[in-house]
Design a protein around this motif. Structure first.
Motif, PDB file in Angstrom:
ATOM      1  N   ALA A 139     -22.722  47.218  29.465  1.00 16.74           N
ATOM      2  CA  ALA A 139     -24.179  47.169  29.551  1.00 16.74           C
ATOM      3  C   ALA A 139     -24.791  46.595  28.278  1.00 16.74           C
ATOM      4  CB  ALA A 139     -24.737  48.571  29.818  1.00 16.74           C
ATOM      5  N   LEU A 140     -24.148  46.847  27.132  1.00 18.48           N
ATOM      6  CA  LEU A 140     -24.630  46.310  25.855  1.00 18.48           C
ATOM      7  C   LEU A 140     -23.993  44.959  25.525  1.00 18.48           C
ATOM      8  CD1 LEU A 140     -24.536  49.547  23.637  1.00 18.48           C
ATOM      9  CD2 LEU A 140     -26.518  48.531  24.767  1.00 18.48           C
ATOM     10  N   LYS A 141     -23.090  44.507  26.371  1.00 21.27           N
ATOM     11  CA  LYS A 141     -22.314  43.286  26.125  1.00 21.27           C
ATOM     12  C   LYS A 141     -21.515  43.405  24.825  1.00 21.27           C
ATOM     13  CE  LYS A 141     -25.480  40.245  28.641  1.00 21.27           C
ATOM     14  NZ  LYS A 141     -26.323  39.016  28.594  1.00 21.27           N
ATOM     15  N   VAL A 142     -20.968  44.606  24.631  1.00 16.99           N
ATOM     16  CA  VAL A 142     -20.149  44.882  23.464  1.00 16.99           C
ATOM     17  C   VAL A 142     -18.700  45.047  23.910  1.00 16.99           C
ATOM     18  CG1 VAL A 142     -19.639  46.566  21.651  1.00 16.99           C
ATOM     19  CG2 VAL A 142     -22.007  45.929  22.138  1.00 16.99           C
ATOM     20  N   PRO A 143     -17.799  44.190  23.475  1.00 16.57           N
ATOM     21  CA  PRO A 143     -16.389  44.332  23.864  1.00 16.57           C
ATOM     22  C   PRO A 143     -15.733  45.500  23.137  1.00 16.57           C
ATOM     23  CG  PRO A 143     -16.618  42.555  22.291  1.00 16.57           C
ATOM     24  CD  PRO A 143     -18.020  43.018  22.603  1.00 16.57           C
ATOM     25  N   ALA A 144     -14.620  45.946  23.662  1.00 14.50           N
ATOM     26  CA  ALA A 144     -13.849  46.999  23.003  1.00 14.50           C
ATOM     27  C   ALA A 144     -13.323  46.500  21.657  1.00 14.50           C
ATOM     28  CB  ALA A 144     -12.694  47.427  23.895  1.00 14.50           C
ATOM     29  N   CYS A 145     -13.301  47.367  20.671  1.00 16.87           N
ATOM     30  CA  CYS A 145     -12.761  46.975  19.359  1.00 16.87           C
ATOM     31  C   CYS A 145     -11.300  46.558  19.479  1.00 16.87           C
ATOM     32  CB  CYS A 145     -12.885  48.136  18.373  1.00 16.87           C
ATOM     33  SG  CYS A 145     -14.583  48.689  18.066  1.00 16.87           S
ATOM     34  N   VAL A 146     -10.539  47.242  20.352  1.00 22.73           N
ATOM     35  CA  VAL A 146      -9.114  46.947  20.473  1.00 22.73           C
ATOM     36  C   VAL A 146      -8.869  45.561  21.060  1.00 22.73           C
ATOM     37  CG1 VAL A 146      -8.451  49.375  20.659  1.00 22.73           C
ATOM     38  CG2 VAL A 146      -8.994  48.074  22.742  1.00 22.73           C
ATOM     39  N   ALA A 147      -9.868  44.986  21.744  1.00 23.57           N
ATOM     40  CA  ALA A 147      -9.690  43.656  22.315  1.00 23.57           C
ATOM     41  C   ALA A 147      -9.520  42.598  21.239  1.00 23.57           C
ATOM     42  CB  ALA A 147     -10.869  43.310  23.221  1.00 23.57           C
ATOM     43  N   CYS A 148     -10.049  42.852  20.058  1.00 28.61           N
ATOM     44  CA  CYS A 148      -9.922  41.911  18.942  1.00 28.61           C
ATOM     45  C   CYS A 148      -8.990  42.435  17.851  1.00 28.61           C
ATOM     46  CB  CYS A 148     -11.281  41.609  18.330  1.00 28.61           C
ATOM     47  SG  CYS A 148     -12.470  40.825  19.443  1.00 28.61           S
ATOM     48  N   HIS A 149      -9.118  43.719  17.520  1.00 25.61           N
ATOM     49  CA  HIS A 149      -8.414  44.281  16.369  1.00 25.61           C
ATOM     50  C   HIS A 149      -7.047  44.848  16.712  1.00 25.61           C
ATOM     51  CE1 HIS A 149     -11.843  43.908  13.566  1.00 25.61           C
ATOM     52  NE2 HIS A 149     -12.568  44.078  14.652  1.00 25.61           N
ATOM     53  N   GLY A 150      -6.610  44.694  17.965  1.00 24.49           N
ATOM     54  CA  GLY A 150      -5.288  45.138  18.363  1.00 24.49           C
ATOM     55  C   GLY A 150      -5.297  46.538  18.950  1.00 24.49           C
ATOM     56  N   GLN A 151      -4.391  46.775  19.878  1.00 23.10           N
ATOM     57  CA  GLN A 151      -4.335  48.073  20.545  1.00 23.10           C
ATOM     58  C   GLN A 151      -4.072  49.213  19.573  1.00 23.10           C
ATOM     59  OE1 GLN A 151      -5.003  48.855  23.793  1.00 23.10           O
ATOM     60  NE2 GLN A 151      -5.690  46.721  23.962  1.00 23.10           N
ATOM     61  N   GLN A 152      -3.376  48.929  18.486  1.00 25.18           N
ATOM     62  CA  GLN A 152      -3.117  49.950  17.471  1.00 25.18           C
ATOM     63  C   GLN A 152      -4.177  49.958  16.369  1.00 25.18           C
ATOM     64  OE1 GLN A 152      -0.637  52.106  18.081  1.00 25.18           O
ATOM     65  NE2 GLN A 152      -0.347  50.911  19.951  1.00 25.18           N
ATOM     66  N   LEU A 153      -5.155  49.054  16.480  1.00 28.33           N
ATOM     67  CA  LEU A 153      -6.241  48.938  15.503  1.00 28.33           C
ATOM     68  C   LEU A 153      -5.723  48.639  14.096  1.00 28.33           C
ATOM     69  CD1 LEU A 153      -8.463  51.886  16.745  1.00 28.33           C
ATOM     70  CD2 LEU A 153      -8.922  49.454  17.046  1.00 28.33           C
ATOM     71  N   ALA A 154      -4.546  48.003  14.028  1.00 28.42           N
ATOM     72  CA  ALA A 154      -3.963  47.644  12.743  1.00 28.42           C
ATOM     73  C   ALA A 154      -4.242  46.196  12.383  1.00 28.42           C
ATOM     74  CB  ALA A 154      -2.453  47.893  12.769  1.00 28.42           C
ATOM     75  N   GLY A 155      -5.056  45.500  13.177  1.00 32.51           N
ATOM     76  CA  GLY A 155      -5.368  44.111  12.904  1.00 32.51           C
ATOM     77  C   GLY A 155      -4.421  43.166  13.620  1.00 32.51           C
TER      78      GLY A 155
END
Length: 237
Positions: A139-155
């Motif tokens: 609704a906010l047109k905000v993608p998931a952080c994991v879609a860019c920063h990795g599923q483990q959020l390690a970059g």
């Protein structure tokens, strides 16, 4: 030697001593990259794995982040897209090859990661933060952080940073800097776009959830993206 002559000789010797001392070579300084970037290490503390706080200013952990990301940030400070006087002063006259060498050094460091502080916000805030990080908000047109920063959020190499092991206040401040155009990146500036779409409550939820997550000892940036980015980002090749 007469007393007067002896006194004159002693006076001349005392005057000469500072010059003689200055002529003596000092201790040898090792010509290593780590020695040349001692000022970086003093603030960012790669040896103990945590960022540091000095004079009320937080310096984030940069050890282990992708080399391309670190290089981009050094260039951004040098070229005025990021604003912090100390960093700007340090890199203003450094050429690209030197910045690449510095970035590569810190990217290769993987010291232990301290445990996160216990969260101090309501469970509903953490739940909202987790949903935004893991699923985004269509609704906010905000993608998931994991879609860019990795599923483990390690970059993700070469240029997307990890998001774990950062204090809430630091994450909040970076979102504010993007929103206020104090922090910028190569166009299209994807994080500035996302910051504009998120409200203060959502930013607080994301930062609180991220700050509460432990980092695995073997966490490393992913080698590559497994799917196209959900939003155009000029900092990612």
């Amino acid at each position: 030697m007469p007393l007067a002559a002896s006194l004159r000789f002693s006076a001349l010797l005392l005057c000469a001593l500072p010059g003689l001392a200055a002529a003596q070579p000092g201790p040898a300084v090792p010509d290593t990259l780590e020695q040349r970037i001692a000022a970086c290490i003093a603030c960012h503390a790669p040896k103990d794995g945590a960022g540091t706080t000095a004079g009320g200013v937080y310096f984030p952990r940069i050890a282990g982040k992708p080399a391309g990301y670190l290089y981009n940030q050094l260039v951004n400070f040098r070229d005025g897209r990021r604003q912090y006087p100390l960093m700007t002063w340090m890199v203003t006259h450094l050429p690209d090859p030197y910045l690449i060498e510095i970035a590569g050094y810190f990217a290769s460091q993987h010291p232990p990661v301290p445990a996160p502080a216990a969260p101090t916000v309501a469970p509903s805030v953490l739940e909202r933060g987790q949903r935004l990080v893991r699923q985004g908000d269509p609704a906010l047109k905000v993608p998931a952080c994991v879609a860019c920063h990795g599923q483990q959020l390690a970059g993700v190499a070469p240029a997307i940073p990890g998001l774990l092991n950062l204090p809430r206040d630091y994450v909040n401040a970076q979102f504010g800097a993007w929103r206020n155009k104090v922090r910028r990146a190569h166009a299209p500036d994807c994080m500035a776009t996302i910051a504009e779409r998120l409200g203060p409550g959502d930013v607080a939820a994301i930062s609180a959830w991220l700050a509460a997550q432990p980092t695995a000892p073997d966490a490393r940036p992913a080698e590559r993206l497994t799917q196209p980015l959900p939003i155009a980002c000029g900092s990612v090749p």
